[in-house]
Motif scaffolding. Structure first.
Motif: not given
Length: 973
Positions: A314-327
């Motif tokens: 996900q991103f906006d003008a200032s931020t980029t996020n990467f999301s994960y789950t670990i079992p």
């Protein structure tokens, strides 16, 4: 210049005849629906509105889960019940898919509610259904307050007794939501996002003017609000992006982040990796970069390489996020996976030039779950040199934060022998990278092939430093931190750790200023006496920087949606860090300067026709930054170091050396650059001259004090005293407004008025019929009599008439206005095709056509609002001198053959030009965009968006759709 190539069939796969028939059928259906009252003010059908209505219920469905694993039929029945069967609409399978897509991220739900005033009964659904279903979900599923507990409230804006303020009274469990009438009649909606007590109030627009609300945000708001669910899937995403040399991106961004190494903006890979392990198991999970390549080299490893579930970016003008789950491991008391997010923040702070000048970015790792996890991060020497053979040196520095018991530890990496103000492969060969983390983290420096496998095996680092300095890829030295997250196994808990990345360079450039060739200090050095003071401020300032950046991103999303579409929201979000990533702040608070590198081209310094595509961004974000960019160009040419009478193309052949062109042999674009700088000059003047904050071009312009420094030795745009407002230090004073704005504009124009006249004189002689020369699209080659180029020059003359008005020079204002009025009439005669359907590429090139992207300036400068004049006097020679008693010139109307009674025209560029170009663009648009002209099937995204801004809503939507398709489906080089 980067070129976007279009790879689609002509006319989107239809013949021109077929396409015209298709358009007629579409318009016929729209008229039929309109007669039945089935369209809203935006032309959307009732059916489409119901479908949007259904989308807004997604979160309710997600939380309530009426049946486990429902099939499509069950979903339809449930939806019909929720909607109370309006018009007996049934959902299609793709709508059900949309249903689940919306549920994946509440931020998208927020943006849907922003459009609520255009949805049937959206307020009632929010009030009557959402809260009830959420509470039911909590009761049934035992959902607790925490990281997962997102929800939204949409409330109407009401007067708070002051014209420039709004209030919000409705929140969960208190009072009633807005009724249907209240929703529809309110000037605007305010959106609040509440997450574990954190509150963000967004600024709003009312009646096409800006109103500002104070921002309140707690820690973590950048993660909560700053990264919306993004519709576009670009091939590259920004990670650490602050200037031309601190610019790290994720390439192959449609793949999981561990698919490739991150890269410098040129495409060169850099060492940057993140991994996670779960204690008491043998599993190691790569998160970013290809650190797992080092793990595969170990014989008989005692760990197993696994991959997390990647939830997307996900991103906006200032931020980029990467999301994960670990079992969860089998022996864990918690069966739920750990949720992990990498949040990269390169904050854009329009109210704080101090913060924007800091060459540093943040990375925050957020972890939530019920079992322990270890996180590892490392970088290598490719961050400080473009030559893999360069020898580097490094050290670890630790320090306390004031009188607290907290501290920081920083890796410092640089070339052993720095090459001042030089580059290799566009990377700086001087400067020190500072990689900072809390002092309680473990650290280690050494060979990548040893450290990474050891962490995979043990889950920790040794707090040891390999002091064998060597080449970047000679037994590749890396610099690592590790953090152990101890999470509660009985209840889901959250924790985070923050890192900062700073590239410190002093000097940042050399510049041929009025006093000669000067080594330029960074602007931040005016406020921070040491690097350590800068780094400590930056690290501790995260909450303030995140608040300002979040507010900017949210306002940008609101305005972008009003200007275009959801796709456009993501397009402008992607461009923000890209623009600022080409700049470096320098100078002093009394005379600030913003330098710009020509990225993805030949690296020219302060190229005027590269500044020009970005100037709408600066006008919107902070107009003073546009003034800071033009200032070194004006200073250099005013000092007499440039011999030509037209505006220079750039300040130097290659960044970071602005050594000028004393021989006058810069790239030859005389009409282009004169028109550009005059248009931007008037745009700056206009941004200063407004009466109230509601009329300001930028929502942030009127914040701060209205003090003005009349000292002629200082810049008209000096930063003055740094302000503290609402407990936040480091904010700018106001930009222009009322008396201050007029004084600022006059001080600036008077200082360089000789140059403005000089450039305009050149345009008077050469812009109406441009000789063979380049335009900004230099890759297309030189051409004479370019229609679009001539328009830019004429608009430049028109701009000069209003610049002259700023200093009350009525004679010059009248002179330049009369000439521009005459020229624009002749331009229409020369440049429009014989059948009146489109503009020609060149006056003498019959059968050609062009994109009139320079028409955008006519609207931006509000020339299109002017009423035309009718007079029968004759035009003077372009070389004649202005006279105070000169009569207005008569625009030529040869096609009317009626000079005795000339017709009144609307706008400087006649409005029919806009209409015919809009129609033409719709006809020639390709699969991936609007071609630049009839010569080739290539284009540039900047000029497409300039053109789209001045077309009809339907044509604009088509162009946005094509650009979005290009972003989603093509790769980058």
């Amino acid at each position: 210049m980067a070129i976007q190539r279009i790879k689609g069939k002509i006319f989107g796969g239809r013949t021109l005849k077929a396409k015209s028939k298709h358009h007629r059928m579409v318009r016929k259906k729209q008229r039929q629906r309109a007669k039945k009252g089935m369209t809203n003010e935006f032309g959307k059908t009732q059916h489409h509105r119901i479908r949007q209505h259904a989308d807004t219920l997604t979160k309710v469905w997600k939380r309530s889960k009426p049946t486990p694993n429902p099939d499509v039929k069950q979903a339809r029945r449930w939806l019909d019940h929720q909607l109370r069967k309006p018009n007996h609409i049934r959902m299609r399978d793709d709508d059900i898919k949309d249903f689940y897509d919306w549920a994946e991220n509440p931020r998208r739900y927020v943006l849907t509610m922003m459009k609520g005033r255009n949805l049937v009964g959206a307020a009632e659904i929010m009030r009557d259904r959402f809260v009830a279903e959420r509470e039911e979900a909590r009761r049934v599923q035992g959902v607790k307050n925490g990281a997962e507990d997102w929800w939204v409230v949409v409330a109407s804006a009401e007067r708070a007794g002051k014209e420039d303020q709004m209030s919000v009274d409705w929140k969960e469990g208190q009072g009633e939501g807005p009724g249907k009438g209240e929703w529809e009649d309110s000037d605007e909606q305010i959106i609040q996002v509440l997450d574990g007590g954190n509150k963000v109030v967004l600024p709003i627009r009312e009646k096409k003017t800006m109103r500002w609300l104070t921002v309140a945000a707690a820690a973590g708001s950048a993660l909560s609000l700053g990264a919306e669910a993004s519709r576009l899937t670009p091939p590259v995403l920004p990670l650490i992006v602050r200037n031309p040399y601190l610019s790290t991106w994720l390439g192959d961004a449609r793949q999981p982040p561990w698919h490739e190494w991150p890269m410098f903006w040129t495409g060169e890979r850099v060492g940057f990796s993140i991994m996670a392990t779960v204690p008491d198991t043998d599993q190691v999970y790569p998160l970013l970069g290809r650190a797992h390549d080092s793990l595969s080299l170990v014989s008989s490893p005692t760990y197993n390489l696994s991959f997390p579930t990647y939830l997307g970016a996900q991103f906006d003008a200032s931020t980029t996020n990467f999301s994960y789950t670990i079992p969860a491991p089998t022996e864990s008391k918690s069966s739920k996976p750990v949720e992990l997010t990498l949040s990269f923040l390169s904050p854009i702070t329009p109210t704080s030039t101090l913060r924007q000048s800091i060459p540093a970015s943040y990375l925050t790792v957020h972890v939530s779950g019920g079992f322990n996890v270890n996180v590892y991060i490392d970088i290598n020497g490719q961050w400080v040199s473009g030559n893999r053979a360069s020898r580097i040196v490094w050290e670890m520095a630790e320090r306390q934060l004031g009188d607290t018991d907290k501290g920081l530890k920083t890796w410092k990496i640089r070339r052993e022998t720095e090459l001042l103000l030089s580059e290799q492969r566009d990377q700086a060969e001087w400067g020190t990278l500072h990689f900072t983390a809390p002092s309680d983290l473990r650290h280690e420096a050494g060979t990548s092939g040893l450290i990474r496998p050891r962490f995979a095996r043990t889950g920790t680092l040794q707090n040891e430093i390999d002091d064998d300095f060597r080449g970047i890829m000679d037994e590749e030295p890396i610099f690592a931190f590790a953090k152990s997250f101890h999470l509660n196994s009985s209840t889901s808990t959250s924790d985070s750790v923050m890192f900062s990345f700073a590239l410190i360079q002093n000097p940042v450039t050399q510049f041929a200023s009025a006093r000669g060739l000067t080594l330029m200090r960074p602007l931040w050095a005016s406020w921070f006496s040491t690097v350590e003071a800068l780094l400590d401020f930056h690290y501790l300032d995260y909450n303030s920087a995140a608040t300002l950046a979040t507010n900017y991103s949210a306002q940008l999303a609101i305005d972008a949606y009003k200007s275009g579409s959801d796709d456009y929201v993501d397009i402008v979000a992607l461009t923000a860090r890209q623009v600022m990533g080409a700049t470096v702040f320098s100078g002093t608070p009394d005379d600030p300067i913003l330098f710009m590198k020509e990225i993805s081209s030949n690296g020219n310094f302060q190229t005027i026709d590269v500044i020009f595509p970005s100037f709408p961004f600066f006008l919107y974000t902070n107009p003073r930054w546009l003034a800071y960019i033009l200032e070194p160009l004006i200073e250099h040419m005013l000092s007499g170091q440039y011999p030509n009478k037209y505006a220079m193309h750039d300040l130097g052949y290659h960044f970071p050396n602005a050594t000028g062109h004393a021989d006058g042999r810069d790239e030859y674009m005389p009409v282009e650059e004169c028109g550009n700088i005059l248009i931007m000059g008037l745009a700056i003047v206009n941004s200063l001259t407004y009466d109230t904050g509601a009329a300001a071009g930028s929502v942030w312009s009127d914040l701060g004090s209205a003090s003005f420094d009349p000292n002629p030795a200082t810049s008209a745009f000096s930063l003055g005293k740094i302000e503290t407002r609402e407990g936040m230090y480091g904010l700018d004073d106001s930009w222009g407004g009322s008396t201050k704005g007029i004084k600022q504009a006059q001080k600036w124009v008077n200082k360089s008025y000789r140059l403005w006249k000089q450039w305009t004189t050149y345009l008077i002689e050469f812009s109406l019929r441009p000789h063979k020369q380049l335009s900004t699209d230099d890759f297309a080659g030189p051409l004479e009599l370019q229609t679009n180029l001539a328009l830019k020059g004429i608009l430049g003359i028109k701009a000069m008439s209003q610049i002259a008005e700023t200093i009350d020079n009525e004679a010059d204002a009248k002179y330049y206005k009369n000439i521009s009025d005459t020229y624009i009439s002749k331009w229409e005669e020369y440049g429009i095709s014989r059948d009146g359907s489109h503009a020609k590429l060149a006056y003498n090139w019959y059968g050609s056509w062009t994109t009139l992207y320079n028409l955008y300036a006519d609207t931006l400068l509000c020339f299109h609002l002017e009423e035309g004049t009718a007079d029968s006097s004759s035009p003077p020679s372009p070389h004649s001198n202005p006279s105070s008693n000169q009569k207005p010139l008569t625009p030529f109307h040869d096609h009317d053959h009626d000079h005795d009674h000339p017709k009144e025209k609307k706008g400087f560029v006649p409005h029919p030009i806009y209409a015919l170009q809009s129609t033409w663009y719709a006809a020639v648009r390709q699969t991936y965009g609007l071609p630049l002209d009839s010569r080739h099937l290539y284009t540039k995204s900047d000029w497409q968006l300039f053109s789209a801004a001045v077309t009809s809503p339907s044509t604009r939507a088509q162009i946005f759709q094509s650009v979005a398709k290009w972003v989603n489906e093509t790769s980058t080089d």
